[in-house]
Design a protein around this motif. Structure first.
Motif, short mmCIF file in Angstrom:
data_model
loop_
_atom_site.label_atom_id
_atom_site.label_comp_id
_atom_site.label_asym_id
_atom_site.label_seq_id
_atom_site.Cartn_x
_atom_site.Cartn_y
_atom_site.Cartn_z
N LYS A 5 0.82 -1.21 0.00
CA LYS A 5 0.00 0.00 0.00
C LYS A 5 0.86 1.26 0.00
O LYS A 5 0.59 2.21 -0.72
CB LYS A 5 -0.92 0.00 1.22
N ARG A 6 1.87 1.29 0.85
CA ARG A 6 2.70 2.49 0.96
C ARG A 6 4.06 2.11 1.51
O ARG A 6 4.17 1.22 2.36
CB ARG A 6 2.04 3.52 1.88
N ILE A 7 5.10 2.78 1.03
CA ILE A 7 6.46 2.54 1.52
C ILE A 7 7.00 3.86 2.07
O ILE A 7 6.94 4.89 1.40
CB ILE A 7 7.38 2.02 0.39
N TYR A 8 7.48 3.80 3.29
CA TYR A 8 7.96 5.02 3.95
C TYR A 8 9.39 4.79 4.41
O TYR A 8 9.69 3.79 5.06
CB TYR A 8 7.06 5.32 5.16
N TYR A 9 10.29 5.71 4.05
CA TYR A 9 11.70 5.60 4.45
C TYR A 9 12.12 6.87 5.18
O TYR A 9 11.73 7.98 4.81
CB TYR A 9 12.60 5.42 3.22
N THR A 10 12.92 6.70 6.21
CA THR A 10 13.51 7.85 6.87
C THR A 10 14.88 7.49 7.44
O THR A 10 15.09 6.35 7.88
CB THR A 10 12.62 8.40 8.01
N LEU A 29 11.49 -2.68 8.35
CA LEU A 29 12.89 -3.02 8.12
C LEU A 29 13.74 -1.96 8.81
O LEU A 29 13.46 -0.76 8.68
CB LEU A 29 13.22 -3.06 6.63
N THR A 30 14.73 -2.38 9.54
CA THR A 30 15.55 -1.42 10.28
C THR A 30 17.03 -1.65 10.01
O THR A 30 17.46 -2.77 9.70
CB THR A 30 15.31 -1.52 11.80
N LYS A 31 17.80 -0.57 10.14
CA LYS A 31 19.25 -0.64 9.99
C LYS A 31 19.89 0.19 11.09
O LYS A 31 19.50 1.34 11.32
CB LYS A 31 19.67 -0.10 8.62
N VAL A 59 17.62 1.64 19.38
CA VAL A 59 18.63 2.50 18.76
C VAL A 59 18.71 2.14 17.28
O VAL A 59 19.46 1.25 16.88
CB VAL A 59 20.00 2.34 19.44
N LEU A 60 17.93 2.86 16.46
CA LEU A 60 17.88 2.60 15.03
C LEU A 60 18.32 3.85 14.28
O LEU A 60 17.99 4.96 14.67
CB LEU A 60 16.45 2.23 14.62
N ASN A 61 19.03 3.66 13.20
CA ASN A 61 19.48 4.79 12.41
C ASN A 61 18.63 5.03 11.18
O ASN A 61 18.51 6.16 10.71
CB ASN A 61 20.94 4.59 12.00
N GLN A 62 18.06 3.96 10.64
CA GLN A 62 17.22 4.09 9.46
C GLN A 62 16.10 3.07 9.51
O GLN A 62 16.29 1.97 10.04
CB GLN A 62 18.05 3.87 8.19
N ILE A 63 14.96 3.45 8.95
CA ILE A 63 13.84 2.51 8.93
C ILE A 63 13.12 2.60 7.58
O ILE A 63 13.10 3.64 6.93
CB ILE A 63 12.82 2.78 10.05
N ILE A 64 12.57 1.47 7.19
CA ILE A 64 11.66 1.41 6.04
C ILE A 64 10.38 0.76 6.56
O ILE A 64 10.41 -0.33 7.14
CB ILE A 64 12.24 0.56 4.89
N ILE A 65 9.26 1.45 6.38
CA ILE A 65 7.97 0.93 6.81
C ILE A 65 7.17 0.57 5.56
O ILE A 65 7.01 1.40 4.66
CB ILE A 65 7.20 1.97 7.64
N VAL A 66 6.71 -0.65 5.51
CA VAL A 66 5.96 -1.13 4.35
C VAL A 66 4.54 -1.48 4.81
O VAL A 66 4.34 -2.46 5.53
CB VAL A 66 6.62 -2.36 3.71
N GLU A 67 3.58 -0.65 4.43
CA GLU A 67 2.18 -0.95 4.72
C GLU A 67 1.66 -1.91 3.66
O GLU A 67 1.90 -1.72 2.47
CB GLU A 67 1.36 0.33 4.74
N MET A 68 0.95 -2.94 4.13
CA MET A 68 0.46 -3.96 3.21
C MET A 68 -1.02 -4.21 3.45
O MET A 68 -1.55 -3.88 4.50
CB MET A 68 1.22 -5.28 3.44
N ASN A 69 -1.67 -4.82 2.48
CA ASN A 69 -3.02 -5.32 2.67
C ASN A 69 -2.91 -6.73 3.26
O ASN A 69 -3.02 -7.73 2.56
CB ASN A 69 -3.79 -5.34 1.34
N LEU A 70 -2.63 -6.77 4.54
CA LEU A 70 -2.51 -8.05 5.24
C LEU A 70 -3.63 -8.11 6.25
O LEU A 70 -3.62 -7.42 7.27
CB LEU A 70 -1.15 -8.15 5.93
N PHE A 101 17.94 3.47 -1.19
CA PHE A 101 17.22 4.60 -0.61
C PHE A 101 18.18 5.73 -0.25
O PHE A 101 17.92 6.91 -0.50
CB PHE A 101 16.46 4.16 0.64
N GLU A 102 19.32 5.36 0.34
CA GLU A 102 20.29 6.36 0.80
C GLU A 102 20.86 7.18 -0.36
O GLU A 102 21.06 8.39 -0.26
CB GLU A 102 21.43 5.66 1.55
#
Length: 246
Positions: A5-10, A29-31, A59-70, A101-102
């Motif tokens: 549905k949506r992918i969010y990165y920060t 997903l975290t890094k 303590v996370l430096n980067q994240i990717i959030i993936v919203e899904m139709n689950l 992404f970076e």
């Protein structure tokens, strides 16, 4: 096919849950490494409203959030996060995803890459996920049939398990026994109805599987220390006090 549905990165962790009404599961997903650094990555299945809390506590430096139709209903009282194991191949793919992404590499097809990663992760964790989804199925069954005064035998029959097997299964996955699970769901429903409706006490008791108000009141007070009437009054008194001070 996995429907995204949506992918969010920060990379500044300024993420906040703006829509508190959202429910359901997302992939997180975290890094932990900094920009372009190869470091520890992980992937978890997490209930939407838990994301902000999880990010705040780790303590996370980067994240990717993936919203899904689950479509599977989570139980906020028991399971809000499922850790997923990854192998070396998946770790490398997730590292590559963060790198794209970076560097803002627009030639990299993000959605197919994420879909492939999720598909591989689900395949690797299929036995674990199956057990958790069995728990969700059990919780949904209890909620749908709560007014029928369910017994542990009813649950065992629904799950095609013996009562001892069901007992072990629940203890292993949610650290509680089936009867306590039923009771917790009854209490949660009753509290929600007392807080959000003007239904009569006996009506709420019937919806929670009690055939008279007296039995419901005894059960509720034993569980919360308050009668349903006292609980509702305390809730609205607190709400009014909060409204006056804000």
């Amino acid at each position: 096919m996995i429907e995204l549905k949506r992918i969010y990165y920060t990379n500044d962790l300024a993420y906040s849950t703006n829509d508190l009404s959202k429910k359901g599961w997302t992939i997180l997903l975290t890094k932990k490494g900094m920009y372009l650094e190869k470091s520890e990555v992980e992937i978890i299945l997490i209930e939407y409203q838990m994301i902000f809390q999880y990010v705040e506590q780790n303590v996370l430096n980067q994240i990717i959030i993936v919203e899904m139709n689950l479509f599977c209903e989570p139980s906020s009282n028991y399971i809000r996060k499922i850790d997923l194991k990854i192998n070396q191949e998946l770790s490398s793919l997730i590292q590559l995803l963060f790198t794209r992404f970076e560097t803002k590499d627009r030639t990299y097809l993000v959605e197919p890459a994420i879909e492939m990663i999720i598909r591989k992760v689900f395949r690797l964790n299929i036995s674990t996920l199956k057990e958790y989804f069995e728990i969700f199925k059990l919780i949904a069954f209890i909620k749908e049939n709560l007014s029928e005064n369910l017994s542990v035998s009813d649950l065992a029959e629904f799950m095609h398990m013996s009562k001892p097997t069901l007992n072990r299964f629940c203890l292993n996955k949610i650290n509680t026994v089936p009867q306590d699970l039923i009771n917790d769901i009854k209490i949660t429903l009753a509290k929600n109805l007392l807080e959000s409706t003007d239904e009569k006490i006996f009506e709420i008791g019937e919806r929670a599987g009690f055939f008279n108000a007296s039995a419901f009141t005894i059960f509720f007070k034993r569980s919360t220390g308050l009668s349903p009437k006292e609980y509702r009054q305390n809730y609205f008194d607190s709400w009014k006090e909060h409204s006056l001070t804000t």
